[in-house]
Design an enzyme around this catalytic site. Structure first.
Site, PDB file in Angstrom:
ATOM      1  N   HIS A  54      -2.327  -6.939  11.196  1.00 39.63           N
ATOM      2  CA  HIS A  54      -3.246  -7.920  10.601  1.00 39.63           C
ATOM      3  C   HIS A  54      -3.088  -9.316  11.205  1.00 39.63           C
ATOM      4  O   HIS A  54      -2.766 -10.260  10.489  1.00 39.63           O
ATOM      5  CB  HIS A  54      -3.002  -8.026   9.089  1.00 39.63           C
ATOM      6  CG  HIS A  54      -3.222  -6.760   8.322  1.00 39.63           C
ATOM      7  ND1 HIS A  54      -2.775  -6.581   7.020  1.00 39.63           N
ATOM      8  CD2 HIS A  54      -3.862  -5.612   8.645  1.00 39.63           C
ATOM      9  CE1 HIS A  54      -3.116  -5.376   6.588  1.00 39.63           C
ATOM     10  NE2 HIS A  54      -3.772  -4.762   7.556  1.00 39.63           N
ATOM     11  N   ASN A  56      -5.419  -6.685   2.465  1.00 38.01           N
ATOM     12  CA  ASN A  56      -5.912  -6.327   3.798  1.00 38.01           C
ATOM     13  C   ASN A  56      -7.083  -7.241   4.159  1.00 38.01           C
ATOM     14  O   ASN A  56      -7.892  -7.572   3.300  1.00 38.01           O
ATOM     15  CB  ASN A  56      -6.373  -4.875   3.803  1.00 38.01           C
ATOM     16  CG  ASN A  56      -5.409  -3.981   3.055  1.00 38.01           C
ATOM     17  OD1 ASN A  56      -5.217  -4.159   1.862  1.00 38.01           O
ATOM     18  ND2 ASN A  56      -4.802  -3.061   3.734  1.00 38.01           N
ATOM     19  N   GLU A 106       0.828  -1.188   0.000  1.00 35.22           N
ATOM     20  CA  GLU A 106       0.000   0.000   0.000  1.00 35.22           C
ATOM     21  C   GLU A 106       0.861   1.237   0.000  1.00 35.22           C
ATOM     22  O   GLU A 106       1.847   1.304   0.736  1.00 35.22           O
ATOM     23  CB  GLU A 106      -0.832   0.046   1.257  1.00 35.22           C
ATOM     24  CG  GLU A 106      -2.028  -0.795   1.132  1.00 35.22           C
ATOM     25  CD  GLU A 106      -2.253  -1.461   2.436  1.00 35.22           C
ATOM     26  OE1 GLU A 106      -1.673  -1.025   3.432  1.00 35.22           O
ATOM     27  OE2 GLU A 106      -3.013  -2.416   2.418  1.00 35.22           O
TER      28      GLU A 106
END
Ligand code: FDA
Length: 497
Positions: free
Chosen positions: A438, A476, A353
């Site tokens: 995550h 994600n 990202e």
């Protein structure tokens, strides 16, 4: 109230828990949700519910006296500051080899995350959830999750002119010049509101450094989507500042759930027990794994199988910054909400990202959070000596992820004649390899549970959160967590109730 009997108790109010609560309530079942964090529905003395990353106060961290910012250095200097101990919104939970960041409060991770709402590429799905039929996910449950979460894409024409996305446009230029595919990443932020922030016609949130400690405007957290809908059914009750400590089979059937009530210092002020016919574990990958591992090891739920606590991964998270030349400024005003990514998953095992560095001044830095195909998996285990659950992840296990991220950034640096920033995570330290945003796994689908989240050995106990996913989603994770929860709860409502 203590001694109460409820049909369904849900532990946690993140993505999995919110989906379960809404769909059960719509099916006519009364649901009680238990959340260890605060409600986050009341403004503080500054008139705002959440504090900004530019000025963190007690609301920022879960029970800490000093901030623990993911990006902990700037220009080589440590930037953490003292705060008063409080049940703040972001938990930086430390295990021996990794710090795991998690949201605390009604809405779970949706309160603190970047809102990036990414559906994995279908060709990668068998790697993400090998026991799930991709047709049903891509035809039904991913679309349902995207609709329920309010996912949208940035206006690509507006993007070209927005000063707050200069950093993304620089990211695109550098990706393109090195031959990497760059693309927009969907988000749950209200893009119309973002336009008003940029135009100066609405109170700034993403453009005022709000993200890690909550967004006061613009972001559609679960409080505004699934949880609002669940409350509107009239069948869902939520108890914030309550933490589940045990779930034990009850003599007459169902489960006895033990709950600590907390004050905002984190002290236990009251202990309650509730009888529940069914219990959904939705405390997140770490929260659910910790409960199940402890309950199995201490003989409360001895029939749980040996897969409990296994298969935990960091979604391959690694961070890094690059130092640009003076002709590539990334902007003094940067939106905290990322809108683009660089895809080198197939060739190099990395999806990066293009992330903001919203410090309020021009840094000439490009910053990235990479999701990599790091194959390492860790295990939770009960430590009887400390009375805590350990995780055996080691910092060195990040190396495969770093190598994968380097397939992108070594090439870009070579092409641009630039170097990595070494001042963002310490003194002469390039990689942010000490953390994950995550956490995934620990009660893996079709291993610790059946293929719909039913826990082995205990009818009426279910897992319905990120702990079902075996360590990596290639992008994600929250859209996949939501879609899997939608799939599983539909099956459970149809067959178990
Ligand atoms: P989640 O963690 O959301 O919810 C669990 C809830 O249970 C929490 O509210 C917790 O307080 C509560 N709980 C835990 N133990 C309990 C107990 N014993 N009793 C009562 N309550 C308990 N993902 C993504 O897709 N896009 C993104 O842009 C980002 N960005 C991002 C940034 C940051 C800073 C973080 C920390 C995370 C992200 N994420 C993300 C990750 C995403 O937020 C995460 O994957 C999901 O929130 C996980 O959803 P779950 O439903 O599994 O648990």
């Amino acid at each position: 109230a203590s001694g109460e009997h409820v049909p369904v108790l849900v532990i946690g109010t993140g993505y999995g828990g919110s989906v379960a609560a809404l769909r059960l309530a719509q099916a006519g079942v009364d649901v009680h949700m238990i959340e260890m964090g605060m409600a986050w529905d009341t403004p503080g003395s500054d008139g705002k519910i959440f504090c900004s990353t530019l000025n963190p106060d007690q609301r920022s961290y879960w029970l800490r006296t000093k901030t623990k910012q993911p990006l902990n250095y700037f220009l080589g200097f440590p930037i953490d500051r003292d705060i008063s101990r409080y049940t703040g919104i972001l938990d930086a939970e430390e295990f021996s080899g990794i710090t795991v960041y998690q949201g605390r409060g009604v809405g779970g991770g949706s309160l603190v995350n970047g809102g990036m709402a990414v559906t994995p590429k279908r060709e990668n799905f068998s790697f993400v959830l090998p026991s799930v039929n991709p047709d049903e996910m891509y035809d039904t449950y991913y679309p349902r999750a995207n609709a329920g979460l309010g996912v949208g894409l940035i206006d690509s024409a507006w993007f070209e002119s927005a000063s707050a996305y200069q950093y993304s446009r620089v990211g695109r230029k550098h990706a393109g010049r090195s031959g990497f595919p760059w693309g927009f990443v969907p988000n749950v932020y209200d893009w119309d509101y973002m336009k008003q922030e940029q135009a100066g016609t609405a109170t700034k949130s993403a453009l005022a450094g709000e993200i890690l400690y909550g967004n006061n405007y613009g972001k559609k957290s679960l409080q505004k989507t699934y949880i609002a809908q669940a409350k509107a059914t009239g069948r869902v009750t939520i108890s914030p500042l309550h933490r589940v400590t045990s779930v034990a089979p009850a003599a007459g059937g169902g489960y006895t759930v033990s709950i600590d009530q907390l004050n905002t210092n984190g002290d236990v002020t009251n202990v309650k027990t509730v009888l529940a016919d069914r219990v959904f574990f939705a405390a997140g990958s770490v929260g659910t794994s910790k409960l199940l591992v402890k309950l199995k090891a201490t003989g409360v739920l001895p029939l749980l199988n040996d897969e409990v606590g296994k298969g935990w991964g960091d979604n391959g998270n690694v961070m890094c910054g690059r130092a640009n030349w003076l002709w590539d400024p990334t902007g003094s005003l940067q939106s905290t909400i990322p809108c683009s990514g660089i895809d080198n998953w197939t060739a190099g095992g990395a999806f990066a990202e293009v992330a903001p560095l919203p410090v309020g001044i021009e840094t000439f830095a490009s910053f990235y959070l990479s999701i990599t195909k790091n194959p390492n998996r860790a295990q939770f285990s009960w430590n009887a000596a400390t009375g805590k659950v350990d995780l055996n992840w080691q910092t060195a296990w990040k190396q495969p992820g770093i190598d994968m991220a380097k397939t992108i950034f070594d090439k870009i640096n070579a092409k641009e004649g630039t170097i990595y920033r070494t001042d963002l995570f310490g003194v002469y330290k390039i990689w942010g390899d000490h953390l994950t945003y995550h956490p995934l796994g620990g009660a893996v689908l079709n291993k610790a549970t059946d293929n719909y989240g039913r826990l082995a050995g205990y009818p009426g106990l279910y897992v319905i959160d990120g702990s079902l996913i075996p360590g990596n989603t290639s992008v994600n994770p929250f859209v996949t967590i939501t879609a899997l929860a939608e799939r599983n709860i539909e099956k459970i409502i149809a067959t178990d109730l």
